[in-house]
Design a protein around this motif. Structure first.
Motif, PDB file in Angstrom:
ATOM      1  N   ILE A  76       4.301  -1.970  -1.347  1.00  0.00           N
ATOM      2  CA  ILE A  76       2.821  -2.783  -0.608  1.00  0.00           C
ATOM      3  C   ILE A  76       2.959  -4.444   0.001  1.00  0.00           C
ATOM      4  O   ILE A  76       1.939  -4.693   0.317  1.00  0.00           O
ATOM      5  CB  ILE A  76       1.719  -2.844  -1.828  1.00  0.00           C
ATOM      6  N   TYR A  77       4.211  -5.156  -0.485  1.00  0.00           N
ATOM      7  CA  TYR A  77       4.504  -5.905   0.237  1.00  0.00           C
ATOM      8  C   TYR A  77       4.468  -6.443   1.420  1.00  0.00           C
ATOM      9  O   TYR A  77       4.811  -7.419   1.119  1.00  0.00           O
ATOM     10  CB  TYR A  77       5.045  -6.767  -1.328  1.00  0.00           C
ATOM     11  N   GLU A  80       1.979  -9.108   2.798  1.00  0.00           N
ATOM     12  CA  GLU A  80       2.182  -9.398   1.612  1.00  0.00           C
ATOM     13  C   GLU A  80       2.961 -10.663   2.428  1.00  0.00           C
ATOM     14  O   GLU A  80       2.796 -12.540   2.802  1.00  0.00           O
ATOM     15  CB  GLU A  80       1.993  -9.393   0.669  1.00  0.00           C
ATOM     16  N   TYR A  87       4.620 -15.602  -1.015  1.00  0.00           N
ATOM     17  CA  TYR A  87       3.926 -15.248  -2.074  1.00  0.00           C
ATOM     18  C   TYR A  87       3.956 -14.959  -3.485  1.00  0.00           C
ATOM     19  O   TYR A  87       2.946 -15.984  -4.413  1.00  0.00           O
ATOM     20  CB  TYR A  87       3.986 -13.123  -1.445  1.00  0.00           C
ATOM     21  N   GLU A 222      -3.562  -3.518  -8.582  1.00  0.00           N
ATOM     22  CA  GLU A 222      -3.053  -3.326  -6.903  1.00  0.00           C
ATOM     23  C   GLU A 222      -2.505  -1.598  -6.893  1.00  0.00           C
ATOM     24  O   GLU A 222      -1.435  -1.442  -8.402  1.00  0.00           O
ATOM     25  CB  GLU A 222      -1.313  -3.893  -7.306  1.00  0.00           C
ATOM     26  N   ASN A 223      -3.049  -0.964  -6.313  1.00  0.00           N
ATOM     27  CA  ASN A 223      -2.337   0.383  -6.379  1.00  0.00           C
ATOM     28  C   ASN A 223      -0.722   0.660  -4.997  1.00  0.00           C
ATOM     29  O   ASN A 223      -1.538   0.467  -4.396  1.00  0.00           O
ATOM     30  CB  ASN A 223      -3.262   1.364  -5.672  1.00  0.00           C
ATOM     31  N   GLU A 224       0.327   0.767  -6.933  1.00  0.00           N
ATOM     32  CA  GLU A 224       1.341   0.887  -5.610  1.00  0.00           C
ATOM     33  C   GLU A 224       1.221   2.629  -6.265  1.00  0.00           C
ATOM     34  O   GLU A 224       1.596   3.179  -7.475  1.00  0.00           O
ATOM     35  CB  GLU A 224       1.968   1.049  -6.989  1.00  0.00           C
ATOM     36  N   SER A 256      -1.407 -12.203  -9.670  1.00  0.00           N
ATOM     37  CA  SER A 256      -1.120 -11.546  -8.382  1.00  0.00           C
ATOM     38  C   SER A 256      -2.130 -11.382  -6.773  1.00  0.00           C
ATOM     39  O   SER A 256      -2.067 -11.549  -5.853  1.00  0.00           O
ATOM     40  CB  SER A 256       0.387 -10.985  -8.329  1.00  0.00           C
ATOM     41  N   SER A 257      -2.940 -10.733  -7.619  1.00  0.00           N
ATOM     42  CA  SER A 257      -4.274  -9.453  -6.067  1.00  0.00           C
ATOM     43  C   SER A 257      -5.400 -10.562  -6.432  1.00  0.00           C
ATOM     44  O   SER A 257      -5.934  -9.767  -5.805  1.00  0.00           O
ATOM     45  CB  SER A 257      -4.465  -7.959  -6.872  1.00  0.00           C
TER      46      SER A 257
END
Length: 273
Positions: A76-77, A80, A87, A222-224, A256-257
């Motif tokens: 997901i990064y 970012e 980040y 975070e939806n991983e 982080s989010s």
């Protein structure tokens, strides 16, 4: 094209599908000796067989050839990392100081950073005199690692790879990984870690951490979609034949989010004697 990669992948994906060489050969209308030769790297499948081969092995042709960047983003990064700021910042993780303390670079030590993100730890270790190789699945992460290394005046050999497909073929003194091992599916962990251990020099060390599932900690915001939890003691159990220097389990706060939350993490420092 990397023939070795293709033969490894045919073998791996055949096993994952639970197919014998005979069964795969039957489905493709070739002899099982032909399949055996592909897997040993003695010959290559005929180009006309490739679409059916990838269908039988339930992987895309890109994936079969080891071009794992195709398809959906694994991390997901990617987005970012495309921004100019770092980040995760550029300060090394505290584990890097453990590496310096336990395996100081009094000689040329080869380090592999698995899932290096934007390179803060890889670059720090290179600055301190280690010979650093690093990989990540994110193109933006790789670019930022290169930029950070250049800015710092050090060299890091960095390349793109998917942790799920990547296997070691050369020896390292130190294998380092922070915050990425949850992308490995539980059923492949033993095989992948055996590979990491096999290609670690005698006396070499692994510095690793994994997120562990705890009933008292809510899932992260975070939806991983490609993340798989580890359980307490699981990472340690893969190192029963190594010397264990440290294996704490910690709970820490994370932001982080932008949403405050907590993680539980198992850490491991182990040595091959």
């Amino acid at each position: 094209m990397n023939h070795h990669k293709l033969s490894q992948n045919i073998y791996r994906y055949r096993k994952e599908q639970g197919l014998t060489q005979e069964r795969l050969a039957q489905q493709l209308g070739v002899t099982f000796q032909a399949v055996s030769k592909w897997e040993n790297g003695q010959s290559l499948p005929d180009v006309s067989l490739l679409p059916e081969l990838s269908r039988q092995l339930a992987v895309s042709m890109d994936r079969l050839f080891g071009y794992t960047s195709a398809g959906k983003p694994v991390t997901i990064y990617e987005e970012e990392y495309k921004t100019p700021h770092y980040y995760w910042g550029t300060e090394p993780s505290v584990t890097c100081y453990k590496v310096l303390e336990l395996m100081p670079p009094t000689r040329r030590l080869k380090v592999l950073d698995i899932g290096c993100g934007e390179g803060k730890d890889a670059v720090f270790l290179a600055r301190n005199g280690y010979d650093v190789t690093a990989f990540d699945i994110s193109d933006a992460g790789i670019e930022k690692t290169k930029m950070l290394a250049e800015r710092t005046g050090v060299h890091v050999h960095v390349f793109k790879a998917d942790i799920r497909d990547f296997r070691l073929e050369t020896e390292f003194d130190i294998v380092y990984s922070s915050g990425v091992l949850h992308y490995i599916r539980p059923e492949y962990r033993a095989e992948i870690f055996n590979n990491y251990k096999q290609f670690t020099a005698k006396g070499g060390m692994h510095f690793l951490n994994v997120f562990v599932q705890k009933p008292f900690i809510a899932p992260p915001p975070e939806n991983e979609p490609y993340a798989y939890d580890w359980i307490s003691g699981e990472l340690l159990s893969l190192y029963h034949d190594w010397m264990i220097h440290d294996c704490p389990e910690v709970v820490f706060d994370c932001n982080s989010s932008g949403v405050p939350h907590q993680h539980a993490m198992s850490k491991l420092i182990a040595q091959k004697l």
